[in-house]
Design an enzyme around this catalytic site. Structure first.
Site, PDB file in Angstrom:
ATOM      1  CG  ASP A  13      97.294  55.039  -0.957  1.00  0.00           C
ATOM      2  OD1 ASP A  13      96.166  54.696  -0.539  1.00  0.00           O
ATOM      3  OD2 ASP A  13      98.156  54.230  -1.319  1.00  0.00           O
TER       4      ASP A  13
ATOM      5  CE1 TYR B 231     102.900  51.570  -4.242  1.00  0.00           C
ATOM      6  CE2 TYR B 231     102.967  50.542  -6.412  1.00  0.00           C
ATOM      7  CZ  TYR B 231     103.266  51.611  -5.579  1.00  0.00           C
ATOM      8  OH  TYR B 231     103.943  52.696  -6.072  1.00  0.00           O
TER       9      TYR B 231
ATOM     10  CD  GLU C 278     100.140  54.366   4.313  1.00  0.00           C
ATOM     11  OE1 GLU C 278      99.462  54.755   3.354  1.00  0.00           O
ATOM     12  OE2 GLU C 278     101.303  53.918   4.187  1.00  0.00           O
TER      13      GLU C 278
ATOM     14  CG  ASP D 211      95.183  50.246   0.339  1.00  0.00           C
ATOM     15  OD1 ASP D 211      94.639  49.192   0.697  1.00  0.00           O
ATOM     16  OD2 ASP D 211      96.406  50.455   0.439  1.00  0.00           O
TER      17      ASP D 211
END
Length: 531
Positions: free
Chosen positions: A112, A260, A504, A109
């Site tokens: 991670d 999430y 990220e 994704d």
């Protein structure tokens, strides 16, 4: 005025001229708004000529497109074929085995090692859309093959995740276990449980998004692999029926998902999927579904929103505008009426993006980036710009002269200029003078929040390699093509690996950014039909 005998008068004239120039400059600066300003006429302009085949490649966008596509290689799970990333290797080979399935493929994704099917499917949908609209441009830039490779890698996973008519796997891995580890994907040892939706545990949002992805991908592969295309379309139709029959939100079914990808609804995905299925099949029942049967209840006509992995309404409005632009003899008056409502709302979306529009959103940074939220701030500017360039090309191809925004008219060029402004911001035309596309330009983030990139390929960390998360050194491996989260509202950016909010990256950012760059790499008309 160079004569000394006219000294006083001459200097007065010079001063007046300089004052007028300065005043004009100030006025021009005040009128100019960051973010792709320009345009806005009181009368409609004349239609622009329809572009021909792809023209000369803009090297900036062509190079950026080549870089951006590499991130899909970085994020691949499974047994890698023709691996182009030297620090990546095979991983997640046992994913799915507990259910006697092969779920080893797909994309991780973000930074991670989770496989969240919802954003992964959205990535596939917009990537397929990009190829359908701009495959010729990608070919001209010699970047079509990597786009097709990435799309097929995800499509293979989606097919495998749908082993029976009303069962679909929406997640591989436990996010709590995954986030308790900092390690390379090649050395993962924690359990990777599976999560499925079914009639008793519905997830219409995820099933419908996957249906949209497979319907769109079926058209991409139709000419090169008919059997594969047919398989994708069959899965898409069955998943749509499943989503529409057993309604529910996956994050209601599985509350842990709310931490999430907490979907706010599923009706937008149902419309989105039906729209793609109409394009893929030509079946009027899908068009009737989105226009006559459910338009009033589901589409929220007249209220523009932001396109994202969660909200597909703006994408649906643009996609159905394509049908309204280019038409079909089989469309009924009632369906045409619904299509017009979608297009009117699409134009409201466009009007909200253009800085000189009377209805322009004020949600922008001073550097011109559309800015909606602090987490992953670049996604909305990128997504909005992708929709804008697609819509501007529909206008060009149909010789539509302008959109009207509260009495002001904007041409396809004006809309394209907005898209260019957002792309350029990402590529370094911003107050930080930093490219937010990793690997592009001379200055880009060095501490991307990404496990694999942050750990040397030969390191033996086990699960607890957190020394690499907290290290102040640049990543030993470059996550080439990553689009990081992006700046704060004041255009600032802190390049620290611990600053996941900004550093990220995500695959769904890359999906729309690839489409945006493909639309800008050269000028060309778009095909009036996908099939």
């Amino acid at each position: 005025m160079g004569s000394k005998t006219k000294g006083c008068c001459g200097w007065l004239i010079v001063a007046l001229v300089l004052a007028l120039v300065a005043t004009a400059a100030v006025v021009a600066i005040m009128k100019r708004k960051p973010g792709g300003g320009g345009g806005g006429r009181s009368r409609p302009p004349k239609p622009l000529p329809v572009p021909g085949p792809p023209g000369d490649i803009d090297s900036k966008y062509g190079n950026a497109l080549g870089v951006a596509l590499q991130f899909f290689q970085v994020q691949k799970a499974g047994k890698l074929v023709d691996n182009q990333i030297p620090w990546r290797g095979d991983s997640a080979l046992n994913d799915g085995k507990e259910a006697k399935l092969d779920l080893s493929k797909g994309l991780y994704d973000a930074g991670d090692h989770m496989k969240f099917t919802f954003p992964m499917a959205f990535t596939a949908t917009v990537l397929a859309w990009s190829v359908l609209e701009y495959g010729d441009q990608m070919t001209a830039a010699k970047q079509l093959d990597p786009a097709l490779d990435a799309l097929r890698w995800v499509s293979d996973f989606l097919i495998a995740a749908h082993p029976s008519e009303n069962v679909f796997y929406i997640q591989v891995g436990d996010p709590d276990l995954d986030h308790d580890c900092w390690q390379r994907p090649e050395t993962m040892t924690e359990k990777r449980p599976l999560t499925q939706i079914n009639p008793k545990n519905p997830g219409s949002d995820i099933a419908a998004e996957a249906a949209a992805a497979m319907a769109a991908a079926s058209m991409v592969f139709k000419s090169s692999d008919t059997t594969y295309s047919d398989s994708l379309l069959q899965h898409a139709q069955r998943l749509f029926t499943f989503a529409d029959t057993y309604k529910g939100i996956a994050s209601d079914t599985y509350p842990k998902l709310q931490k999430y990808y907490n979907s706010t609804g599923y009706v937008d995905e149902l419309l989105w999927a039906a729209s793609w299925l109409y394009h893929a099949t030509g079946d009027q029942t899908y068009l009737s579904y989105v226009t006559v049967q459910n338009g009033k209840d589901y589409a929220d006509w007249g209220r523009p929103t932001w396109f994202s992995w969660d909200d597909k309404l703006p994408g649906t409005q643009i996609l159905l505008s394509r049908v309204n632009f280019f038409g079909s003899k089989e469309i009924s008056n009632a369906e045409n009426s619904g299509l017009k409502m979608y297009r009117d709302t699409a134009e409201a979306v466009i009007c909200g993006l253009l800085p000189d529009s009377p209805s322009a959103t004020g949600s922008r940074t001073s550097g011109g980036l559309v800015w909606i939220s602090g987490w992953n701030s670049l996604q909305h500017g990128i997504n909005a710009a992708f929709l804008a360039v697609v819509y501007s090309d529909y206008m060009l191809t149909s010789q539509t002269a302008a959109v009207e925004c509260s009495g002001k008219y904007f041409s396809p060029t004006d809309i394209r200029n907005f898209a260019i402004s957002q792309a350029n911001y990402v590529l370094g035309d911003n107050p930080m003078k930093l490219s937010y596309l990793v690997g592009y330009g001379s200055s880009y983030p060095q501490q991307v929040h990404h496990r694999g990139a942050s750990i040397p390929a030969d390191a033996k960390t086990g699960c607890k390699g957190f020394e690499y998360l907290h290290s102040s050194s640049p990543n030993p491996n470059v996550a080439t093509g990553a689009v990081v989260g992006g700046p704060f509202q004041n255009d600032s950016f802190v390049d620290l690996r611990d600053n996941a909010v900004q550093t990220e990256s995500s695959t769904y950012n890359s999906g729309t950014f690839v489409g945006l760059l493909a639309g800008l790499v050269t000028t060309s008309s778009v095909a009036k039909t996908f099939t």
